[in-house]
Motif scaffolding. Sequence first.
Motif, PDB file in Angstrom:
ATOM      1  N   LEU A 250       0.853  -1.194   0.000  1.00  0.00           N
ATOM      2  CA  LEU A 250       0.000   0.000   0.000  1.00  0.00           C
ATOM      3  C   LEU A 250       0.886   1.240   0.000  1.00  0.00           C
ATOM      4  N   HIS A 251       0.659   2.136  -0.967  1.00  0.00           N
ATOM      5  CA  HIS A 251       1.468   3.341  -1.101  1.00  0.00           C
ATOM      6  C   HIS A 251       0.557   4.563  -1.099  1.00  0.00           C
ATOM      7  N   PRO A 252       0.511   5.311   0.006  1.00  0.00           N
ATOM      8  CA  PRO A 252      -0.360   6.491   0.079  1.00  0.00           C
ATOM      9  C   PRO A 252       0.094   7.574  -0.895  1.00  0.00           C
ATOM     10  N   PHE A 253      -0.901   8.324  -1.414  1.00  0.00           N
ATOM     11  CA  PHE A 253      -0.596   9.502  -2.208  1.00  0.00           C
ATOM     12  C   PHE A 253      -0.296  10.664  -1.262  1.00  0.00           C
ATOM     13  N   PRO A 254       0.660  11.504  -1.600  1.00  0.00           N
ATOM     14  CA  PRO A 254       0.983  12.649  -0.734  1.00  0.00           C
ATOM     15  C   PRO A 254      -0.042  13.766  -0.888  1.00  0.00           C
ATOM     16  N   ASP A 255      -0.078  14.631   0.110  1.00  0.00           N
ATOM     17  CA  ASP A 255      -0.863  15.872   0.059  1.00  0.00           C
ATOM     18  C   ASP A 255      -2.334  15.631  -0.258  1.00  0.00           C
ATOM     19  N   SER A 256      -2.900  14.591   0.346  1.00  0.00           N
ATOM     20  CA  SER A 256      -4.311  14.286   0.118  1.00  0.00           C
ATOM     21  C   SER A 256      -5.151  14.753   1.294  1.00  0.00           C
ATOM     22  N   GLY A 257      -6.401  15.067   1.014  1.00  0.00           N
ATOM     23  CA  GLY A 257      -7.348  15.399   2.062  1.00  0.00           C
ATOM     24  C   GLY A 257      -8.171  14.174   2.410  1.00  0.00           C
ATOM     25  N   GLU A 258      -9.490  14.374   2.572  1.00  0.00           N
ATOM     26  CA  GLU A 258     -10.413  13.277   2.864  1.00  0.00           C
ATOM     27  C   GLU A 258     -11.132  12.905   1.580  1.00  0.00           C
ATOM     28  N   PRO A 259     -10.775  11.774   0.943  1.00  0.00           N
ATOM     29  CA  PRO A 259     -11.370  11.434  -0.347  1.00  0.00           C
ATOM     30  C   PRO A 259     -12.779  10.882  -0.206  1.00  0.00           C
ATOM     31  N   GLY A 260     -13.579  11.096  -1.238  1.00  0.00           N
ATOM     32  CA  GLY A 260     -14.893  10.489  -1.318  1.00  0.00           C
ATOM     33  C   GLY A 260     -14.864   9.314  -2.284  1.00  0.00           C
ATOM     34  N   SER A 261     -15.976   9.090  -2.979  1.00  0.00           N
ATOM     35  CA  SER A 261     -16.059   8.026  -3.974  1.00  0.00           C
ATOM     36  C   SER A 261     -15.019   8.284  -5.071  1.00  0.00           C
ATOM     37  N   VAL A 262     -14.347   7.215  -5.542  1.00  0.00           N
ATOM     38  CA  VAL A 262     -13.252   7.377  -6.490  1.00  0.00           C
ATOM     39  C   VAL A 262     -13.615   6.790  -7.849  1.00  0.00           C
ATOM     40  N   THR A 263     -12.990   7.345  -8.893  1.00  0.00           N
ATOM     41  CA  THR A 263     -13.185   6.876 -10.261  1.00  0.00           C
ATOM     42  C   THR A 263     -11.858   6.993 -10.990  1.00  0.00           C
ATOM     43  N   ALA A 264     -11.646   6.160 -12.001  1.00  0.00           N
ATOM     44  CA  ALA A 264     -10.383   6.192 -12.736  1.00  0.00           C
ATOM     45  C   ALA A 264     -10.625   5.777 -14.176  1.00  0.00           C
TER      46      ALA A 264
END
Length: 621
Positions: free
Chosen positions: A289-303
């Motif tokens: 698991l590799h966290p992304f830097p400078d993130s806030g509180e994410p909601g639903s994700v899409t890619a």
Amino acid sequence: MTAQTTSLGSPIIDGDRIFWTETRADQGGRTTIRCRAGDETLTEITGPEFNVRSRVHEYGGGAYAAVDGVVVFANFADQRLYRTDAEGSEPVPITPAGGYRYGDLELHPKRGLVLAVREEHRGDAEPVNTVVALELAGDNADGGTVLCSGSDFYAAPRLGHDGRIAWVEWHHPNMPWDATAVMAGRLDGGRIRDQTPVAGGPSESAIYPEWLPTGELIFISDRTNWWNLYLWDGAAVRPLHRAEAEFCEPPWSIGDRPYVIIDATELICTWRRNGAAGIGRLGVRTGDLHPFPDSGEPGSVTAGGGRLATVMRYEDRPDSLSIMELAKPAWTELRAAGDVALPRDVISIPMPVSWSSKAGPVFGWYYPPTNPGYTGPDGERPPLITRCHGGPTGFTPASLRLDVQYWTSRGIAVLDVNYGGSTGYGREYRERLRGTWGLVDVEDCVAGATAMVEQGLADEQRLAILGGSAGGYTTLRALTATERFTAGISLFGVGDLEALAKDTHKFESHYLDGLIGPYPEALDTYQDRSPIHNVDQLNAPILILQGAEDKVVPPNQAETMAAAVRAKGLPVAMVIYDGEGHGFRRSENIQASIQAQLFFLGRVFGFTPADDLPPIKIDNL
């Protein structure tokens, strides 16, 4: 808080396009779909005659889907599904009028297919939930072909590339965080064959299935106390990454995507650990698991197309629809939720706090009064509002909420409590509230307010408690079972547990079985813990705010409670807002409700607000 603020949600990446929803308080709480293709200007897909919102389970969710430029959405007024496109062509209905609701939509244009959770309403009978297949180009006069039936509830119908289908199902009296099953099968000629249970059981919440391109199934389960990610290869289940963290939030609504599959070897997931949120890459084969830097509180994700998008919440600025190129992880703001640029030194940054209660450690956020233009009188501690979140199976995050900043900018501190029963701290913490609603939550809030007083962060004589829905019940219960608080504000809160058990919607019709006890067998407990039956122990003024069209907590709950307090001779005010359901969406009512709260606290705490506030009628004061 209203005219210049928009609620952003449900992003979908579709080729070079990105779709999302916007809910605008200045348009009566109407939700619309917006789209941007490449660097072009924004397009509004749904016109003012449409409100994109599902009513499945009353809380809705998954109200639209977009693939290959095709868009299908649910309209709030008639609950029909409509088909349109990325250019905003005239929407065409694809389901019949009357009786049906649809949500958790999954769209497959190449198959000419829409999958959905359907809820059928038949007069006064309990609604019937199913999973259905709909023809994208048809009128589906029969409401769709039923694929799954027999369970009380369904969620997350997901179709893989090879025709395999997965879904979640559960039965009364369970809620989806209590006991569910992930099922799999093969879609063949309008039927599901070879149905197979994948995960779940009487003490396991297995939710959010998604197919890998290889035909393996990813899902989330709390079988080890924490909602972690797992993989099913058709024969066995293995964990992807073990962690004392929650990789999803409680599924009050359907259609959320707490993770998104990139390819057979990688997915992007969100999580919460010790109250703090994260987002990052997870190796499907390695478990890294590799966290992304400078993130806030994410909601639903899409890619899609090497890009990732989510609605990000922050402590010190409005929510934003943010996008990232996966090849060079850095967030870019595509659209902000608000136009108001609050000066940084006016914003109260939450402090993580914890304290002990009878059930163990409790967690929350303390927001100190913050306004550089003003200071409090020497030696005076600030009034404190103890906030109880709804649910009660829910969570309060440390993100910017203007209804909190409203108080802190006016010299009033706020304690946001994640009492026992909240999510984000594992199943055992969540189940502290099992059979003890009205006890543990109240004890935790009382202990929290006491801790703030003992630490010199609050004035013991000016302690208010405030909550909406289930938080409104905790508010009323705290005022009728303890003497800690000197004022209370209940927004569409529960005063009579027995009335709620007999008069609420299907999704929550057995919710109280786990929180209080089975009804009517536990009638004495229902009455003992109902604020309406304990008004004789009430000694604090109350403000009650309520929506006239609330189907979750009907208005008679507010009216009965206010009448009982009025009859006792205590200060009480009640305001009922026309056109509002369970929660206030219209800008004029959002504004009026918080002004009413400040006016009320000014009167009962003995200060004159600086704001020019419209008065409300407070009986017995």
